[in-house]
Scaffold this active site. Structure first.
Site, short mmCIF file in Angstrom:
data_model
loop_
_atom_site.label_atom_id
_atom_site.label_comp_id
_atom_site.label_asym_id
_atom_site.label_seq_id
_atom_site.Cartn_x
_atom_site.Cartn_y
_atom_site.Cartn_z
N SER A 221 0.84 -1.20 0.00
CA SER A 221 0.00 0.00 0.00
C SER A 221 0.87 1.24 0.00
O SER A 221 1.96 1.27 0.58
CB SER A 221 -0.98 -0.02 1.18
OG SER A 221 -0.29 0.13 2.39
N MET A 222 0.36 2.28 -0.68
CA MET A 222 1.15 3.50 -0.88
C MET A 222 0.32 4.75 -0.57
O MET A 222 0.31 5.70 -1.36
CB MET A 222 1.65 3.53 -2.33
CG MET A 222 2.62 2.40 -2.64
SD MET A 222 3.09 2.32 -4.38
CE MET A 222 1.64 1.56 -5.06
N GLY A 223 -0.41 4.71 0.53
CA GLY A 223 -1.22 5.87 0.92
C GLY A 223 -2.15 6.31 -0.19
O GLY A 223 -2.78 5.47 -0.84
N GLY A 226 -2.39 4.68 -3.67
CA GLY A 226 -3.10 3.43 -3.91
C GLY A 226 -2.34 2.20 -3.47
O GLY A 226 -1.59 2.24 -2.49
N GLY A 252 -4.57 1.29 6.38
CA GLY A 252 -4.00 -0.01 6.01
C GLY A 252 -4.77 -1.14 6.69
O GLY A 252 -4.94 -2.22 6.11
N ASP A 253 -5.23 -0.90 7.90
CA ASP A 253 -6.00 -1.92 8.62
C ASP A 253 -7.36 -2.12 7.95
O ASP A 253 -7.83 -3.25 7.79
CB ASP A 253 -6.21 -1.51 10.09
CG ASP A 253 -4.89 -1.12 10.75
OD1 ASP A 253 -3.85 -1.67 10.34
OD2 ASP A 253 -4.92 -0.26 11.64
N1 LIG Z 1 -5.28 10.08 1.39
C1 LIG Z 1 -5.87 8.98 0.89
N2 LIG Z 1 -6.84 9.08 -0.03
C2 LIG Z 1 -7.48 8.00 -0.55
N3 LIG Z 1 -7.15 6.74 -0.19
C3 LIG Z 1 -6.18 6.54 0.72
C4 LIG Z 1 -5.47 7.64 1.31
N4 LIG Z 1 -4.58 7.15 2.20
C5 LIG Z 1 -4.72 5.80 2.16
N5 LIG Z 1 -5.66 5.43 1.27
C6 LIG Z 1 -6.09 4.07 0.92
O1 LIG Z 1 -5.80 3.21 2.00
C7 LIG Z 1 -4.82 2.24 1.63
C8 LIG Z 1 -3.88 1.96 2.79
O2 LIG Z 1 -3.25 3.17 3.18
P1 LIG Z 1 -1.72 3.24 3.68
O3 LIG Z 1 -0.80 2.83 2.60
O4 LIG Z 1 -1.55 4.61 4.26
O5 LIG Z 1 -1.71 2.12 4.81
P2 LIG Z 1 -0.84 1.96 6.14
O6 LIG Z 1 0.37 2.84 6.07
O7 LIG Z 1 -0.63 0.52 6.34
O8 LIG Z 1 -1.86 2.52 7.25
P3 LIG Z 1 -2.04 2.07 8.80
O9 LIG Z 1 -0.90 1.16 9.15
O10 LIG Z 1 -2.09 3.35 9.57
O11 LIG Z 1 -3.36 1.36 8.88
C9 LIG Z 1 -4.13 2.83 0.40
O12 LIG Z 1 -3.57 1.83 -0.44
C10 LIG Z 1 -5.28 3.57 -0.28
O13 LIG Z 1 -6.09 2.67 -1.01
MG LIG Z 2 -0.23 -0.43 8.12
#
Ligand SMILES: Nc1ncnc2c1ncn2[C@@H]1O[C@H](COP(=O)(O)OP(=O)(O)OP(=O)(O)O)[C@@H](O)[C@H]1O
Ligand SMILES: [Mg+2]
Length: 310
Positions: A221-223, A226, A252-253
């Site tokens: 995942s990339m925030g 996507g 991400g959860d």
């Molecule tokens: N600003 C955003 N706008 C739209 N979708 C988002 C955004 N941030 C995250 N997402 C969605 O959520 C998914 C997971 O986010 P992210 O990569 O930040 O996970 P993470 O760093 O594991 O988060 P966490 O560990 O806090 O749960 C992304 O792949 C995307 O689909």
């Molecule tokens: Mg995470």
């Protein structure tokens, strides 16, 4: 039923502070305090999607009792192992003016090898009838980093697949045991590869490396950029729609819950990726980790762009 494991459960406190400033008295305009920790967030979203999830992990002290009462109030089935010390408090300060989120996360209570063994027994006692084990987040201090690897092996003996979402040594050791799926973010996966992941191409290369280790599905995942998903044959890249930003904590959860749900429904991968992406995006638009609701998730489904990467 799926079983989520949260070794470092937390009292999650979120403050909304417009114009948050250092070295000043800041007054929140909104605040919330809920039971938190990654596996608990996964269970919350999975249940919102319509599935059954039980949460386990470690809890300790008064904060641990607060977490249990929060889970009871939310009707999330749970069975935690109690340890000494105090479960951690995690504070997120959201500033809607600057769209920033500042986090202050305690380390969590010290956990012993004996505690880890008690959690292994607890997990084993729930594996009968469990269709998926979800292992999420960091280890509290003292907890063996091999705990997830040991739980993945334990689950495999009972033919229960595992999704691993962690970082550092716990992720590295977990990967060696070939979990069914891993969902690190790009920083976490880049961290164990020793190479930062700054592009979709780099994420695809990293995903191929993970698949080469014997994992069946990996989602990097990339925030807001996507997610890059690979199984043993195909690679996809999904972009979420733009959503009003409130807090990304727990996206991400939420995404892991979406993957768990779609995979257990037996959906084609593209449909599963669409749901998982929307769960992550819907979580961004609400304060609180995993507080996204089904109508908001469903409203985004058609707006996800999925590209077949190769
Ligand atoms: N600003 C955003 N706008 C739209 N979708 C988002 C955004 N941030 C995250 N997402 C969605 O959520 C998914 C997971 O986010 P992210 O990569 O930040 O996970 P993470 O760093 O594991 O988060 P966490 O560990 O806090 O749960 C992304 O792949 C995307 O689909
Ligand atoms: Mg995470």
């Amino acid at each position: 039923m799926i079983l989520t494991v949260t070794p470092n459960a937390a009292v999650d406190t979120t403050y909304t502070v417009p114009g948050f400033a250092l070295d000043r008295v800041n007054r929140p305009t909104e605040q919330s305090v809920v039971a938190g920790g990654k596996g608990i967030n996964v269970a919350r979203v999975y249940r919102e999607l319509g599935g059954n999830a039980t949460a386990t992990g470690f809890i300790a002290g008064h904060n641990g009792q607060f977490i249990l009462s929060g889970l009871r109030a939310e009707r999330i089935p749970h069975d935690f192992v109690e340890t000494g010390g105090e479960s951690r408090i995690c504070i997120a300060i959201l500033d809607p003016e600057t769209q920033t989120q500042t986090e202050l996360n305690e380390w969590g209570p010290a956990v012993t090898r004996q505690d880890a063994d008690r959690l292994k027994e607890k997990v084993a006692s729930h594996l009968e009838g469990c269709r998926l084990l979800v292992l999420s987040g960091s280890m509290p201090p003292g907890c063996p980093e091999s705990l997830y690897a040991e739980l993945i092996e334990e689950a495999r003996e009972r033919s229960v697949p595992a999704i691993l979402d962690s970082s550092g040594e716990a992720l590295r050791l977990g990967l060696r045991t070939r979990p069914f799926m891993v969902k690190p973010n790009c920083h976490e996966l880049g961290g164990i590869l020793g190479n930062p992941i700054r592009s979709v191409e780099a994420a695809a290369e990293a995903a191929r490396w993970v698949i080469g280790k014997g994992v069946e599905i990996v989602a990097v995942s990339m925030g807001k950029e996507g997610v890059l998903v690979s199984d043993t044959e195909n690679i996809w890249y999904a972009r979420p729609p733009e959503v009003p930003f409130v807090s990304a904590v727990g996206s991400g959860d939420a995404m892991a819950a979406g993957f768990a749900f779609g995979l257990l429904q037996g959906w084609p991968m593209e449909r599963t990726i669409r749901l998982a992406t929307c769960c992550g995006a819907a979580n961004v638009a609400v304060p609180g980790a995993g507080a996204c609701k089904r109508p908001q998730i469903e409203a985004l489904l058609e707006k996800v762009e999925i590209h077949y990467f190769c």
